[in-house]
Design a protein around this motif. Sequence first.
Motif, PDB file in Angstrom:
ATOM      1  N   SER A 101      10.816 109.226  42.163  1.00 16.40           N
ATOM      2  CA  SER A 101      10.315 107.892  42.490  1.00 16.40           C
ATOM      3  C   SER A 101      11.011 106.852  41.619  1.00 16.40           C
ATOM      4  O   SER A 101      11.319 107.102  40.456  1.00 16.40           O
ATOM      5  N   TYR A 118      17.115 103.342  44.438  1.00 17.48           N
ATOM      6  CA  TYR A 118      16.390 103.162  45.703  1.00 17.48           C
ATOM      7  C   TYR A 118      16.851 104.190  46.738  1.00 17.48           C
ATOM      8  O   TYR A 118      16.034 104.799  47.439  1.00 17.48           O
ATOM      9  N   SER A 159      15.704 107.772  45.736  1.00 16.35           N
ATOM     10  CA  SER A 159      14.283 107.961  46.010  1.00 16.35           C
ATOM     11  C   SER A 159      14.032 108.133  47.499  1.00 16.35           C
ATOM     12  O   SER A 159      13.197 108.938  47.910  1.00 16.35           O
ATOM     13  N   SER A 191      12.425 111.428  49.325  1.00 20.81           N
ATOM     14  CA  SER A 191      11.264 111.343  50.214  1.00 20.81           C
ATOM     15  C   SER A 191      11.523 112.032  51.543  1.00 20.81           C
ATOM     16  O   SER A 191      10.699 112.807  52.032  1.00 20.81           O
ATOM     17  N   THR A 247       7.128 108.896  48.111  1.00 21.26           N
ATOM     18  CA  THR A 247       7.622 108.531  46.787  1.00 21.26           C
ATOM     19  C   THR A 247       7.412 107.036  46.594  1.00 21.26           C
ATOM     20  O   THR A 247       7.323 106.277  47.557  1.00 21.26           O
ATOM     21  N   ARG A 250       9.034 103.544  45.613  1.00 14.59           N
ATOM     22  CA  ARG A 250      10.433 103.157  45.789  1.00 14.59           C
ATOM     23  C   ARG A 250      10.599 101.652  45.718  1.00 14.59           C
ATOM     24  O   ARG A 250      10.623 100.969  46.732  1.00 14.59           O
ATOM     25  N   SER A 309       8.993  98.133  49.029  1.00 14.96           N
ATOM     26  CA  SER A 309       9.135  98.764  50.341  1.00 14.96           C
ATOM     27  C   SER A 309       9.448  97.710  51.390  1.00 14.96           C
ATOM     28  O   SER A 309       9.503  96.519  51.132  1.00 14.96           O
ATOM     29  N   GLN A 362       4.709 103.486  51.906  1.00 17.08           N
ATOM     30  CA  GLN A 362       5.839 104.344  52.203  1.00 17.08           C
ATOM     31  C   GLN A 362       5.482 105.357  53.280  1.00 17.08           C
ATOM     32  O   GLN A 362       4.314 105.539  53.634  1.00 17.08           O
TER      33      GLN A 362
END
Length: 738
Positions: A457, A670, A673, A677, A684, A686, A689, A697
Amino acid sequence: MGGKWRKAKLALGLNLCLYVPRTLEDSPPSIDTADGLSDAALLSPANWAVSSSRPATPSTSSHSLKLSKSTSKSSKQICSICLTKMKQGGGHAIFTAECSHSFHFHCITSNVKHGNQICPVCRAKWKEIPLQGPPTLDHPPSARPATITPVGWPPQNDAVMTVVRQLPTPRRDLNRRHIIPLYQAPEPGIFDDDESLEENNSQPAMSNRSPCNKNEDATAENVSSKMIEIKTYPEVSSAPRSNSFDDFTVLVHLKASATIKRQNHSKNQTSCLHQQQLSPSPRAPVDLVTVLDISGSMAGTKLALLKRAMGFVIQNLGSNDRLSVIAFSSTARRLFPLRRMTDVGRQHALQAVNSLVANGGTNIAEGLRKGAKVMEERRGKNPVASIILLSDGQDTYTVSGSGANQVQPNYRLLLPLSIHGGDNAGFQIPVHAFGFGADHDASSMHSISEISGGTFSFIETEVVIQDAFAQCIGGLLSVVAQELQVVVECLNPMVRVGSVKTGSYPSRVAIDGRTGFVDVGDLYADEERDFLVFVHVPTEYCGDRTSLLKVKCAYKDPITKEMATLESEEVRIERPEIAERGAVVVMSIEVDRQRNRLRAAEAMAQARAVAEQGDLTGAVSILESCRKVLAETISAKSRDRLCVALDAELKEMQERMASRHVYEASGRAYILSGMSSHSWQRATARGDSTDGSSLVQAYQTPSMVEMLTRSQAMLLGSPSTQRLIQPLWSHGSQPKPR
């Protein structure tokens, strides 16, 4: 703009305590301005409730905020270390420091033992510190400090409580201006001092059942027998007999059951329903080890927010769950052994977390080794085990080189087998890694999570660290299936499995192509998994349909420890002799949706590899091409929510590749992560979003949403005003009508 405004609201909701310029009448002890936040207040749920009901307001000074009177009053009534009320008598001595703040004597002596020589509330330096223990030869009778006898206690000769009036000169890190602890209890050589498991925690389902429903036992058994649901979708339902396929796609969809029983109740069962809502559903207890970065770069606000996030974790663990705290900087140290989170365990854990002081370098590998040592040498084992790793910097003790010449270590060789299990043993203990801020080593953190079966994350802003932890433990506290393995068996003698697309989950196909295997591991309540199986379908000569395959699952119930198996219905397609004139072959939207997810994940990996070579323009082009391909698919044209979310995610990644500086600060983390995911099909944290909210997420489960909402309610105010955050999309959802 919406994201920035939300960040501003979050910052205002923190009620951070800074200090007003002193007047001539004031004569407080000196305060280290770098530690302006009250760590104990941040850890105290009682102070959360006070501060959340009254946001901080600017004082007459443009440089500071005043602490509200309600908070000050609360701090006098409640011990900021053990979080319980203070009153005279009852066998508890109260220590009032020279800064006027009061604590239980046994609490503050434990705090001092961990190395703190400053007030946990106002951060004032103390000239007098309390110690508890027998008299020593260091203090002859005439020079010993005064003995304090608790109110209501009889005099004792074998133990006294003292106040030491002269402190040894503390060593200081002149660069970071933080006191380095001088009093640290020695660690044992072997970490086999974990607190024993509760005798009945292997059967929590019995203790949590409601007595009002006579049929609940039978219902529980029925729910247990259907812990996993299997569905299969062929890419088309019909194909002419004369056609053969080399890569015919079959989607295998798994969904875990919910921990909370959702049943219809009649009106006369209202009281029973209310009773069930108050009683938590049975779940598997957890062994959790947190490995926390306390290097010099974590000083100030970062460390204070980390302490508060850990306070949230501690308060939300159950009495059967066990927690251990590892802190690392240049070296690593176990601050707290693996203990059950009973009322006493929580108090001791909060004291250990409150003792954290930031200084030194960053040795991630050593912190993980010590965390793994706790897991390896524990005498008892709870069904669920996991490690949470947080760091905001580069591993200065393991990574060699710098810039383009930086050489990443092979963490599989550095970390013990208890984390990654070796090449053939599967995953043992997942490490959920959290990269904090713009300077952390995203590549190393992602590598650690990937080899252990955990998630990575990206915590972009300081204020969402507690939310990130909340989402993670919301999943860990809801495991309903373990050691899950999926087996795909071909039914027709001419059908063969070519490959299985599983992301990061280990998979293999038998040499004869008749069987495929996927090792899934743990599933949280309501989690879903989708795998694409590519098979060879031969020409059909004498039948109206072709049987392709059957899916079987085997898993362990973490509560009963029993193994269970189940299987799907046969996957088959109709085989007409000739195709009907004018008939249109319709692709399954479920299959198309998962193909798009895999395309997007592959594009992310390719773009990241190109960006690491310095070609940001080429990386942006890869993402743009993927967006165009997705836009032409049937699921995208039907406005499927997954496809809409994937397009927004890819666009966000393009924007974070606008320049080398932007990519280094946030783009790399980013993307990694996002890759984590999608490869694990697990939520996760991140950055920001796609809708401006930091943690809305994909793959969120109801348990994660509930814990996340609880965290944000504490941060932003009353739960009645808190917006319930829903998942942006779920991979089994249908598009909303427009």
